[in-house]
Scaffold this motif. Structure first.
Motif, PDB file in Angstrom:
ATOM      1  N   SER A 147      -9.182   4.315 -15.923  1.00 35.07           N
ATOM      2  CA  SER A 147     -10.110   5.015 -15.046  1.00 35.07           C
ATOM      3  C   SER A 147      -9.517   5.070 -13.644  1.00 35.07           C
ATOM      4  CB  SER A 147     -11.448   4.277 -15.017  1.00 35.07           C
ATOM      5  OG  SER A 147     -11.273   3.013 -14.430  1.00 35.07           O
ATOM      6  N   ALA A 148     -10.038   5.973 -12.832  1.00 36.89           N
ATOM      7  CA  ALA A 148      -9.544   6.091 -11.457  1.00 36.89           C
ATOM      8  C   ALA A 148      -9.746   4.784 -10.699  1.00 36.89           C
ATOM      9  CB  ALA A 148     -10.271   7.231 -10.759  1.00 36.89           C
ATOM     10  N   ALA A 149     -10.899   4.121 -10.971  1.00 37.92           N
ATOM     11  CA  ALA A 149     -11.176   2.851 -10.289  1.00 37.92           C
ATOM     12  C   ALA A 149     -10.148   1.798 -10.679  1.00 37.92           C
ATOM     13  CB  ALA A 149     -12.584   2.371 -10.651  1.00 37.92           C
ATOM     14  N   ALA A 150      -9.767   1.769 -11.980  1.00 39.06           N
ATOM     15  CA  ALA A 150      -8.795   0.780 -12.448  1.00 39.06           C
ATOM     16  C   ALA A 150      -7.427   1.028 -11.819  1.00 39.06           C
ATOM     17  CB  ALA A 150      -8.698   0.816 -13.971  1.00 39.06           C
ATOM     18  N   ILE A 151      -7.062   2.299 -11.687  1.00 38.26           N
ATOM     19  CA  ILE A 151      -5.751   2.635 -11.097  1.00 38.26           C
ATOM     20  C   ILE A 151      -5.722   2.280  -9.609  1.00 38.26           C
ATOM     21  CG2 ILE A 151      -4.166   4.537 -10.556  1.00 38.26           C
ATOM     22  CD1 ILE A 151      -5.002   5.821 -13.220  1.00 38.26           C
ATOM     23  N   ASP A 152      -6.792   2.600  -8.897  1.00 43.36           N
ATOM     24  CA  ASP A 152      -6.861   2.253  -7.462  1.00 43.36           C
ATOM     25  C   ASP A 152      -6.804   0.740  -7.275  1.00 43.36           C
ATOM     26  OD1 ASP A 152      -7.014   4.869  -6.794  1.00 43.36           O
ATOM     27  OD2 ASP A 152      -9.185   4.911  -6.466  1.00 43.36           O
ATOM     28  N   TRP A 153      -7.542   0.052  -8.130  1.00 45.44           N
ATOM     29  CA  TRP A 153      -7.557  -1.419  -8.053  1.00 45.44           C
ATOM     30  C   TRP A 153      -6.158  -1.980  -8.328  1.00 45.44           C
ATOM     31  CZ3 TRP A 153      -6.550  -5.514 -11.283  1.00 45.44           C
ATOM     32  CH2 TRP A 153      -7.048  -6.757 -10.871  1.00 45.44           C
ATOM     33  N   SER A 154      -5.485  -1.396  -9.336  1.00 44.43           N
ATOM     34  CA  SER A 154      -4.136  -1.854  -9.690  1.00 44.43           C
ATOM     35  C   SER A 154      -3.173  -1.664  -8.519  1.00 44.43           C
ATOM     36  CB  SER A 154      -3.605  -1.082 -10.909  1.00 44.43           C
ATOM     37  OG  SER A 154      -4.380  -1.371 -12.038  1.00 44.43           O
ATOM     38  N   GLU A 155      -3.325  -0.554  -7.820  1.00 47.55           N
ATOM     39  CA  GLU A 155      -2.425  -0.299  -6.687  1.00 47.55           C
ATOM     40  C   GLU A 155      -2.560  -1.411  -5.646  1.00 47.55           C
ATOM     41  OE1 GLU A 155      -2.869   3.537  -4.812  1.00 47.55           O
ATOM     42  OE2 GLU A 155      -1.605   2.921  -3.129  1.00 47.55           O
ATOM     43  N   ARG A 156      -3.812  -1.781  -5.352  1.00 42.92           N
ATOM     44  CA  ARG A 156      -4.032  -2.856  -4.357  1.00 42.92           C
ATOM     45  C   ARG A 156      -3.542  -4.204  -4.890  1.00 42.92           C
ATOM     46  NH1 ARG A 156      -8.941  -0.198  -3.946  1.00 42.92           N
ATOM     47  NH2 ARG A 156     -10.026  -1.802  -5.123  1.00 42.92           N
ATOM     48  N   ALA A 157      -3.918  -4.508  -6.157  1.00 42.08           N
ATOM     49  CA  ALA A 157      -3.607  -5.832  -6.719  1.00 42.08           C
ATOM     50  C   ALA A 157      -2.096  -6.049  -6.840  1.00 42.08           C
ATOM     51  CB  ALA A 157      -4.268  -5.975  -8.091  1.00 42.08           C
ATOM     52  N   TYR A 158      -1.373  -5.046  -7.340  1.00 38.36           N
ATOM     53  CA  TYR A 158       0.071  -5.230  -7.544  1.00 38.36           C
ATOM     54  C   TYR A 158       0.849  -5.061  -6.239  1.00 38.36           C
ATOM     55  CZ  TYR A 158      -1.089  -5.790 -12.335  1.00 38.36           C
ATOM     56  OH  TYR A 158      -1.633  -6.293 -13.482  1.00 38.36           O
ATOM     57  N   GLY A 159       0.281  -4.325  -5.283  1.00 35.65           N
ATOM     58  CA  GLY A 159       0.896  -4.289  -3.967  1.00 35.65           C
ATOM     59  C   GLY A 159       0.842  -5.662  -3.318  1.00 35.65           C
ATOM     60  N   LEU A 160      -0.345  -6.304  -3.394  1.00 34.66           N
ATOM     61  CA  LEU A 160      -0.495  -7.660  -2.843  1.00 34.66           C
ATOM     62  C   LEU A 160       0.408  -8.655  -3.571  1.00 34.66           C
ATOM     63  CD1 LEU A 160      -4.346  -8.077  -2.274  1.00 34.66           C
ATOM     64  CD2 LEU A 160      -2.537  -8.391  -0.568  1.00 34.66           C
ATOM     65  N   THR A 161       0.486  -8.510  -4.901  1.00 37.77           N
ATOM     66  CA  THR A 161       1.337  -9.407  -5.691  1.00 37.77           C
ATOM     67  C   THR A 161       2.798  -9.282  -5.257  1.00 37.77           C
ATOM     68  OG1 THR A 161      -0.154  -9.178  -7.585  1.00 37.77           O
ATOM     69  CG2 THR A 161       2.050 -10.018  -8.050  1.00 37.77           C
ATOM     70  N   THR A 162       3.243  -8.044  -5.062  1.00 36.73           N
ATOM     71  CA  THR A 162       4.637  -7.817  -4.652  1.00 36.73           C
ATOM     72  C   THR A 162       4.904  -8.453  -3.282  1.00 36.73           C
ATOM     73  OG1 THR A 162       4.587  -5.722  -5.848  1.00 36.73           O
ATOM     74  CG2 THR A 162       6.414  -6.041  -4.320  1.00 36.73           C
ATOM     75  N   VAL A 163       3.970  -8.256  -2.362  1.00 28.14           N
ATOM     76  CA  VAL A 163       4.142  -8.821  -1.006  1.00 28.14           C
ATOM     77  C   VAL A 163       4.173 -10.356  -1.072  1.00 28.14           C
ATOM     78  CG1 VAL A 163       3.015  -9.087   1.236  1.00 28.14           C
ATOM     79  CG2 VAL A 163       3.160  -6.830   0.183  1.00 28.14           C
ATOM     80  N   ALA A 164       3.244 -10.933  -1.864  1.00 27.55           N
ATOM     81  CA  ALA A 164       3.207 -12.401  -1.979  1.00 27.55           C
ATOM     82  C   ALA A 164       4.501 -12.928  -2.586  1.00 27.55           C
ATOM     83  CB  ALA A 164       2.017 -12.822  -2.839  1.00 27.55           C
ATOM     84  N   LEU A 165       5.010 -12.235  -3.600  1.00 24.00           N
ATOM     85  CA  LEU A 165       6.258 -12.672  -4.231  1.00 24.00           C
ATOM     86  C   LEU A 165       7.435 -12.569  -3.257  1.00 24.00           C
ATOM     87  CD1 LEU A 165       5.758 -11.133  -7.781  1.00 24.00           C
ATOM     88  CD2 LEU A 165       6.135 -13.561  -7.284  1.00 24.00           C
ATOM     89  N   LEU A 166       7.456 -11.503  -2.454  1.00 23.75           N
ATOM     90  CA  LEU A 166       8.540 -11.371  -1.466  1.00 23.75           C
ATOM     91  C   LEU A 166       8.439 -12.488  -0.422  1.00 23.75           C
ATOM     92  CD1 LEU A 166       8.694  -7.482  -1.036  1.00 23.75           C
ATOM     93  CD2 LEU A 166      10.372  -8.963  -2.165  1.00 23.75           C
ATOM     94  N   GLY A 167       7.213 -12.889  -0.074  1.00 20.01           N
ATOM     95  CA  GLY A 167       7.034 -14.020   0.840  1.00 20.01           C
ATOM     96  C   GLY A 167       7.596 -15.307   0.233  1.00 20.01           C
ATOM     97  N   LEU A 168       7.371 -15.493  -1.063  1.00 22.18           N
ATOM     98  CA  LEU A 168       7.911 -16.682  -1.734  1.00 22.18           C
ATOM     99  C   LEU A 168       9.441 -16.637  -1.790  1.00 22.18           C
ATOM    100  CD1 LEU A 168       5.325 -17.185  -4.617  1.00 22.18           C
ATOM    101  CD2 LEU A 168       5.939 -18.852  -2.869  1.00 22.18           C
ATOM    102  N   VAL A 169       9.984 -15.441  -1.973  1.00 20.91           N
ATOM    103  CA  VAL A 169      11.447 -15.297  -1.964  1.00 20.91           C
ATOM    104  C   VAL A 169      11.993 -15.697  -0.592  1.00 20.91           C
ATOM    105  CG1 VAL A 169      13.358 -13.621  -2.047  1.00 20.91           C
ATOM    106  CG2 VAL A 169      11.555 -13.539  -3.777  1.00 20.91           C
TER     107      VAL A 169
END
Lengths: 140, 172
Positions: A109-131
Motif C-alpha cells: 500500500s502507499a502507506a506501507a511504502i511511505d513508512w518503508s522509506e522513513r524506516a529504512y532511511g533511518l536504518t541506513t543513517v543509524a548504520l552509517l553512524g555505527l560505521v
C-alpha cells in the motif's frame, strides 16, 4: 591457525556490516522510487538482517577477545561502551521495524511504502553512524 | 489472494516474527552481559582466554536453541490476545527449558570429553551438571520472563508505529 581464524572473524565482521548497510540503502531507494516490490524486498531484507546481525555481534565479541581490548577507563574503552550502547538501542529499534514489516506482510500500500522509506532511511543513517564509531575505534 | 496464498503469507510472517524475536532476545542477552562486564573491567582479562572458535560455537548453539524455543513458545501463546500471566508463565517455562538444554549441551560437548582426556573426574562433571541444572532452570526462567516483557513491549510499539493495515497476521 589462530591468526587465520582471527582474520576470518574480522573479515566476516566487516562484510556483515556491508550487507546491513547495503541492504538498508537498497530498500530505502526502492521505497523512495515507489517500486511495487519494495515491501516484499523489505521482508527479504529483514530475514537477512537478523541472521547477519547475529553474526555481527558474535564476530564483534570474537574481535574483542582476539584483539585484547584496552580497559574501560581508557578513551578507547569509553568509545567502545558508547558504541555498545548505540548497538543495543539500534537492535531494539530494528526489532520494532521488523515486527511492523512482519505485521504488514507483502502488501504494497502507499502507506506501507511511505513508512518503508522513513524506516529504512533511518536504518541506513543509524548504520552509517555505527560505521563511523567503528572507524574511530579502529583508527583513533 | 486465495485462502492458500493467504495462509502461506501468514505463515511466512509468523516465521519472520519468530526469527526476529529469537535473535533480538539472544543479542540483547549477550549485550546485557557484555556491557556491564566490560564496564567493570572484568572482561579484558577473561575474554582472550575463552577462545574465539569456542565462543562462536557457544553463541551459535544458544541462538539455535532460543530460536527453537521461541517458535515453540509463539506456537502456544498469542501475544495480542492472551493474558499477561499466561504469556509470562509460558515464557518462564520456555526460558527454563533453554537454560537446562544449554547447560546439558555444554556439559556433554565440553565437560565429558574433558573428563575423558584430562585429569578432570567424570563424577565431577556429573556433579556440575546435577548442581547446575536447577540453577540454569532458575536463571532461564528469570531471563525468559524478562525477555518476554521486552518482546511484548516491542510488539506493541511495532503495532503503534507501523504502517496502517486492515489485517491481523499475528498468527497463521
Amino acid at each position: 591457525m589462530s591468526e587465520s581464524l582471527h582474520l576470518a572473524v574480522r573479515t566476516a565482521h566487516v562484510l556483515a556490516m556491508a550487507v546491513l548497510v547495503g541492504g538498508a540503502a537498497t530498500v530505502w531507494l526502492s521505497a523512495r522510487r515507489q517500486l511495487d516490490d519494495c515491501v516484499a524486498l523489505a521482508e527479504t531484507y529483514e530475514w537477512v538482517f537478523w541472521g547477519t546481525l547475529g553474526a555481527l555481534v558474535a564476530t564483534g565479541v570474537g574481535n574483542l577477545g582476539a584483539l585484547g581490548a584496552p580497559g574501560p577507563e581508557t578513551r578507547w574503552g569509553q568509545m567502545l561502551l558508547a558504541k555498545l550502547a548505540v548497538v543495543a538501542l539500534f537492535v531494539l529499534a530494528s526489532a520494532v521495524r521488523t515486527l511492523a514489516v512482519a505485521r504488514v506482510g507483502t502488501g504494497s500500500s502507499a502507506a506501507a511504502i511511505d513508512w518503508s522509506e522513513r524506516a529504512y532511511g533511518l536504518t541506513t543513517v543509524a548504520l552509517l553512524g555505527l560505521v563511523a564509531l567503528a572507524e574511530v575505534l579502529a583508527h583513533g | 489472494m486465495g485462502d492458500a496464498a493467504t495462509a502461506t503469507a501468514a505463515t511466512g510472517q509468523q516465521r519472520l516474527t519468530d526469527w526476529t524475536v529469537a535473535t533480538t532476545n539472544v543479542v540483547c542477552f549477550v549485550l546485557a552481559l557484555l556491557i556491564p562486564a566490560y564496564a567493570s573491567g572484568g572482561l579484558s582479562d577473561v575474554l582472550p582466554n575463552l577462545g574465539t572458535a569456542a565462543g562462536l560455537a557457544v553463541f551459535a548453539y544458544l541462538w539455535l536453541l532460543v530460536w527453537a524455543t521461541t517458535r515453540w513458545l509463539l506456537g502456544h501463546v498469542d501475544p495480542s490476545d492472551d493474558s499477561l500471566v499466561r504469556i509470562l508463565l509460558w515464557a518462564g517455562a520456555s526460558g527454563a527449558l533453554d537454560g537446562i538444554v544449554f547447560l546439558v549441551g555444554i556439559v556433554l560437548v565440553a565437560g565429558v570429553p574433558a573428563a575423558l582426556i584430562t585429569s578432570l573426574e567424570l563424577l565431577s562433571v556429573a556433579l556440575i551438571a546435577l548442581i547446575g541444572t536447577p540453577i540454569a532452570a532458575v536463571v532461564g526462567t528469570v531471563v525468559g520472563i524478562a525477555t518476554a516483557g521486552l518482546d511484548l513491549l516491542l510488539l506493541r510499539t511495532a503495532n503503534a508505529v507501523g504502517p496502517a493495515t486492515d489485517r491481523r497476521p499475528d498468527r497463521p
